[in-house]
Design a protein around this motif. Structure first.
Motif, PDB file in Angstrom:
ATOM      1  N   VAL A  73       7.649   9.677  19.253  1.00 62.07           N
ATOM      2  CA  VAL A  73       6.775  10.814  19.529  1.00 62.07           C
ATOM      3  C   VAL A  73       5.336  10.487  19.144  1.00 62.07           C
ATOM      4  O   VAL A  73       4.384  10.770  19.894  1.00 62.07           O
ATOM      5  CB  VAL A  73       7.270  12.068  18.789  1.00 62.07           C
ATOM      6  CG1 VAL A  73       6.272  13.213  18.966  1.00 62.07           C
ATOM      7  CG2 VAL A  73       8.647  12.490  19.309  1.00 62.07           C
ATOM      8  N   LEU A  74       5.151   9.893  17.976  1.00 60.03           N
ATOM      9  CA  LEU A  74       3.813   9.475  17.556  1.00 60.03           C
ATOM     10  C   LEU A  74       3.190   8.547  18.594  1.00 60.03           C
ATOM     11  O   LEU A  74       2.001   8.685  18.951  1.00 60.03           O
ATOM     12  CB  LEU A  74       3.883   8.768  16.202  1.00 60.03           C
ATOM     13  CG  LEU A  74       2.585   8.120  15.711  1.00 60.03           C
ATOM     14  CD1 LEU A  74       1.571   9.180  15.309  1.00 60.03           C
ATOM     15  CD2 LEU A  74       2.862   7.176  14.532  1.00 60.03           C
ATOM     16  N   SER A  75       3.987   7.606  19.105  1.00 57.22           N
ATOM     17  CA  SER A  75       3.478   6.619  20.058  1.00 57.22           C
ATOM     18  C   SER A  75       3.134   7.252  21.396  1.00 57.22           C
ATOM     19  O   SER A  75       2.054   7.006  21.963  1.00 57.22           O
ATOM     20  CB  SER A  75       4.518   5.511  20.248  1.00 57.22           C
ATOM     21  OG  SER A  75       4.805   4.864  19.025  1.00 57.22           O
ATOM     22  N   SER A  76       4.053   8.083  21.915  1.00 55.47           N
ATOM     23  CA  SER A  76       3.861   8.621  23.268  1.00 55.47           C
ATOM     24  C   SER A  76       2.872   9.775  23.309  1.00 55.47           C
ATOM     25  O   SER A  76       2.147   9.947  24.298  1.00 55.47           O
ATOM     26  CB  SER A  76       5.209   9.067  23.845  1.00 55.47           C
ATOM     27  OG  SER A  76       5.774  10.116  23.075  1.00 55.47           O
ATOM     28  N   GLU A  77       2.800  10.586  22.258  1.00 50.93           N
ATOM     29  CA  GLU A  77       1.959  11.779  22.299  1.00 50.93           C
ATOM     30  C   GLU A  77       0.587  11.589  21.648  1.00 50.93           C
ATOM     31  O   GLU A  77      -0.320  12.378  21.908  1.00 50.93           O
ATOM     32  CB  GLU A  77       2.680  12.951  21.643  1.00 50.93           C
ATOM     33  CG  GLU A  77       3.935  13.387  22.402  1.00 50.93           C
ATOM     34  CD  GLU A  77       4.456  14.729  21.932  1.00 50.93           C
ATOM     35  OE1 GLU A  77       3.768  15.405  21.132  1.00 50.93           O
ATOM     36  OE2 GLU A  77       5.566  15.100  22.382  1.00 50.93           O
ATOM     37  N   VAL A  96       0.865  -1.175   0.000  1.00 52.74           N
ATOM     38  CA  VAL A  96       0.000   0.000   0.000  1.00 52.74           C
ATOM     39  C   VAL A  96       0.903   1.227   0.000  1.00 52.74           C
ATOM     40  O   VAL A  96       1.745   1.389   0.896  1.00 52.74           O
ATOM     41  CB  VAL A  96      -0.918   0.026   1.237  1.00 52.74           C
ATOM     42  CG1 VAL A  96      -1.830   1.261   1.200  1.00 52.74           C
ATOM     43  CG2 VAL A  96      -1.748  -1.250   1.320  1.00 52.74           C
ATOM     44  N   ALA A  97       0.759   2.088  -0.992  1.00 53.02           N
ATOM     45  CA  ALA A  97       1.566   3.300  -1.092  1.00 53.02           C
ATOM     46  C   ALA A  97       0.955   4.405  -0.237  1.00 53.02           C
ATOM     47  O   ALA A  97      -0.266   4.572  -0.192  1.00 53.02           O
ATOM     48  CB  ALA A  97       1.655   3.758  -2.548  1.00 53.02           C
ATOM     49  N   LEU A  98       1.830   5.170   0.438  1.00 53.29           N
ATOM     50  CA  LEU A  98       1.394   6.257   1.310  1.00 53.29           C
ATOM     51  C   LEU A  98       2.292   7.469   1.092  1.00 53.29           C
ATOM     52  O   LEU A  98       3.368   7.346   0.504  1.00 53.29           O
ATOM     53  CB  LEU A  98       1.415   5.792   2.769  1.00 53.29           C
ATOM     54  CG  LEU A  98       0.299   4.764   3.048  1.00 53.29           C
ATOM     55  CD1 LEU A  98       0.819   3.554   3.761  1.00 53.29           C
ATOM     56  CD2 LEU A  98      -0.834   5.424   3.820  1.00 53.29           C
ATOM     57  N   PRO A  99       1.865   8.651   1.550  1.00 53.02           N
ATOM     58  CA  PRO A  99       2.564   9.872   1.151  1.00 53.02           C
ATOM     59  C   PRO A  99       3.866  10.178   1.875  1.00 53.02           C
ATOM     60  O   PRO A  99       4.509  11.188   1.554  1.00 53.02           O
ATOM     61  CB  PRO A  99       1.523  10.971   1.413  1.00 53.02           C
ATOM     62  CG  PRO A  99       0.649  10.412   2.473  1.00 53.02           C
ATOM     63  CD  PRO A  99       0.580   8.953   2.204  1.00 53.02           C
ATOM     64  N   SER A 100       4.286   9.363   2.816  1.00 50.95           N
ATOM     65  CA  SER A 100       5.581   9.539   3.481  1.00 50.95           C
ATOM     66  C   SER A 100       5.885   8.293   4.286  1.00 50.95           C
ATOM     67  O   SER A 100       5.018   7.424   4.478  1.00 50.95           O
ATOM     68  CB  SER A 100       5.567  10.767   4.409  1.00 50.95           C
ATOM     69  OG  SER A 100       4.744  10.532   5.535  1.00 50.95           O
ATOM     70  N   GLY A 101       7.111   8.206   4.780  1.00 51.36           N
ATOM     71  CA  GLY A 101       7.451   7.092   5.655  1.00 51.36           C
ATOM     72  C   GLY A 101       6.643   7.106   6.937  1.00 51.36           C
ATOM     73  O   GLY A 101       6.184   6.062   7.423  1.00 51.36           O
ATOM     74  N   MET A 102       6.453   8.296   7.526  1.00 50.36           N
ATOM     75  CA  MET A 102       5.652   8.374   8.743  1.00 50.36           C
ATOM     76  C   MET A 102       4.188   8.061   8.473  1.00 50.36           C
ATOM     77  O   MET A 102       3.486   7.540   9.346  1.00 50.36           O
ATOM     78  CB  MET A 102       5.800   9.750   9.387  1.00 50.36           C
ATOM     79  CG  MET A 102       7.060   9.917  10.216  1.00 50.36           C
ATOM     80  SD  MET A 102       7.357   8.593  11.439  1.00 50.36           S
ATOM     81  CE  MET A 102       5.853   8.634  12.419  1.00 50.36           C
TER      82      MET A 102
END
Length: 376
Positions: A112-116, A77-83
Motif C-alpha cells: 500500500v505504501l508503494s502503490s499509493e 538506526v532506530a525508528l518508531p515502528s516497523g513501517m
C-alpha cells in the motif's frame, strides 16, 4: 563504547549485548539503561560533537542502536515502528523515475505504501510473488524489496542468489527480516544491502511497544536513513526505546524457546485430520524446507494452517485457551489470526499461528483439543 568483535557467533552476540554497555560504566552509574526524555541539552559555545536537540540526539536511542548493532553486526538506526523503518529505507533510496520491485504476497502495508504513496511521487512499482521473485530478472530495478519468509504465506526465496543478481544489475536489496530476527536469519551476511525489521514483534516480545530499525553496512545508505529520520521527524519515543532495549536482553532466550516449540508443534498440527494444509519451513515436506535449511539459522516460530473455511478458522482461534486472537505476532503469548480478513491473498480459512513461550506440551494439547472441536 568499545568496539564489538566482528567474529562473534549468535550466542556470543547475545552475551555481548548483555554486557557491552556495562563495561563502559563508571562507579555508581546504573546498570539498567536510564530513560532520557529531554528535548534540550546544555549546549554552550560550539555545538559540534555534543547532543543538541531531541529530534536528532537521544542517549536512550543511542544505547538501543548499539545493542541492535551487536545483533546485526552493522550500524543501526532506530525508528518508531516497523513501517517507519520500511518507509525510511524506501524514501532514502528512491525518487522520481526510480523502479521498485516488491513482493505481491508480503506484508500488505508495504504494498500500500508503494502503490499509493511512492507511485504518486513518480516511482514505478512492480509486484512479484516471493517464491518466483527472480523470474524475469532484475534489470532496471533500482531497489528490490524482499520478505523471506513471506508474511503470511511463509514462502521463501534464495537470498544469496537474488542479492547477487540485483547487485550485478546495478540495484540494491532491502530485506524485511521481521519474522526471523538476527538470531534466525542474517540477510546482511547473505548479501543484502539494507535490512529493515519491526521490533514490535519478537525483539520487544511483550506486545507493549512499537519500534523498528534499519541496519546497513554501507555508510552512505546509513547517512541517508539518518538524515531522513532527522528531517522527517520520524523519531522513536525514549520510553519505547528503553522498553525495546530491555526486550532485547531476553530475545535469544525467548526466540529459542519459540522456535523449539514451533518445531515440535508444526508436524503434529500438519498431520491432524482437521488441517487441510500446513506451512512451516522446518517441515521436511514444506516446499521451502531445503532453502530454509541452507540460509536460515532457525526455522522460526510462525506456522500457517489452512482450516478450510472462515468459520472453522475463527472457531479454532476463539476456542483455544492459550491463543490470543490478535493481529501482529512474536509475543510471549501465542496468538493467531485469520489473515484473509486483511485482504491477504490466502484462503478464507488460513490461520497464521505465532508460537509463544508457553510450555510446549500444554500449548500443543490445547491446540489439538481446539482442532478436535471443529465442526465440518
Amino acid at each position: 563504547m568499545s568496539e564489538t568483535p566482528k567474529d562473534l557467533n549468535p550466542l556470543s552476540r547475545a552475551a555481548e549485548l548483555l554486557h557491552h554497555r556495562g563495561r563502559a560504566l563508571s562507579k555508581g552509574e546504573p546498570i539498567a539503561l536510564p530513560i532520557t526524555t529531554s528535548s534540550m541539552f546544555h549546549l554552550p559555545g560550539d555545538p559540534a560533537d555534543s547532543p543538541a536537540y531531541g529530534r536528532v540526539d537521544n542517549p536512550t536511542w543511542e544505547a538501543l542502536e548499539d545493542a541492535l548493532s551487536i545483533l546485526e553486526d552493522a550500524p543501526c538506526v532506530a525508528l518508531p515502528s516497523g513501517m517507519a523503518a520500511i518507509s525510511a529505507a524506501l524514501f532514502a533510496s528512491l525518487g522520481a523515475g526510480k523502479r521498485l520491485l516488491v513482493p505481491s504476497d508480503g506484508y500488505y502495508v508495504t504494498r500500500v505504501l508503494s502503490s499509493e504513496f511512492l507511485a504518486g511521487f513518480g516511482v514505478s512499482v512492480t509486484e512479484r510473488p516471493t517464491a518466483s521473485i527472480a523470474e524475469g530478472g532484475f534489470a532496471d530495478f533500482d531497489v528490490v524489496f524482499i520478505e523471506t519468509p513471506s508474511n503470511p504465506g511463509l514462502d521463501l526465496c534464495d537470498l544469496p542468489a537474488i542479492c547477487g543478481q540485483v547487485r550485478a544489475a546495478g540495484g540494491i536489496t532491502i530485506v524485511d527480516n521481521t519474522t526471523m530476527t538476527p538470531f534466525g536469519q542474517r540477510p546482511l551476511d547473505l548479501g543484502a544491502d539494507i535490512v529493515v525489521a519491526s521490533d514490535t514483534k519478537a525483539p520487544g516480545g511483550h506486545s507493549d511497544l512499537l519500534m523498528g530499525h534499519v541496519a546497513t553496512r554501507d555508510p552512505a545508505w546509513l547517512a541517508r536513513v539518518k538524515d531522513w529520520r532527522k528531517m522527517s521527524g520520524c523519531i522513536p519515543s525514549p520510553h519505547a526505546a528503553w522498553a525495546l532495549y530491555r526486550g532485547l536482553e531476553t530475545l535469544e532466550l525467548r526466540f529459542s524457546r519459540m522456535c523449539d516449540s514451533a518445531a515440535v508443534i508444526a508436524p503434529v498440527l500438519a498431520a491432524h485430520p482437521a488441517v487441510r494444509s500446513a506451512r512451516f519451513p522446518g517441515l521436511p515436506s514444506d516446499p521451502s524446507h531445503n532453502l530454509a535449511a541452507a540460509q536460515m539459522e532457525r526455522f522460526g516460530f510462525l506456522i500457517g494452517l489452512d482450516l478450510g473455511t472462515e468459520a472453522r478458522a475463527e472457531q479454532f482461534i476463539n476456542t483455544s485457551n492459550f491463543l490470543r486472537p490478535a493481529t501482529s505476532f512474536g509475543g510471549v503469548h501465542s496468538s493467531a489470526e485469520r489473515r484473509a480478513r486483511w485482504g491477504d491473498d490466502v484462503s478464507a480459512g488460513y490461520v497464521r499461528l505465532s508460537v509463544g513461550c508457553e510450555p510446549v506440551d500444554v500449548l500443543m494439547q490445547d491446540l489439538v483439543d481446539s482442532l478436535g472441536r471443529l465442526e465440518d
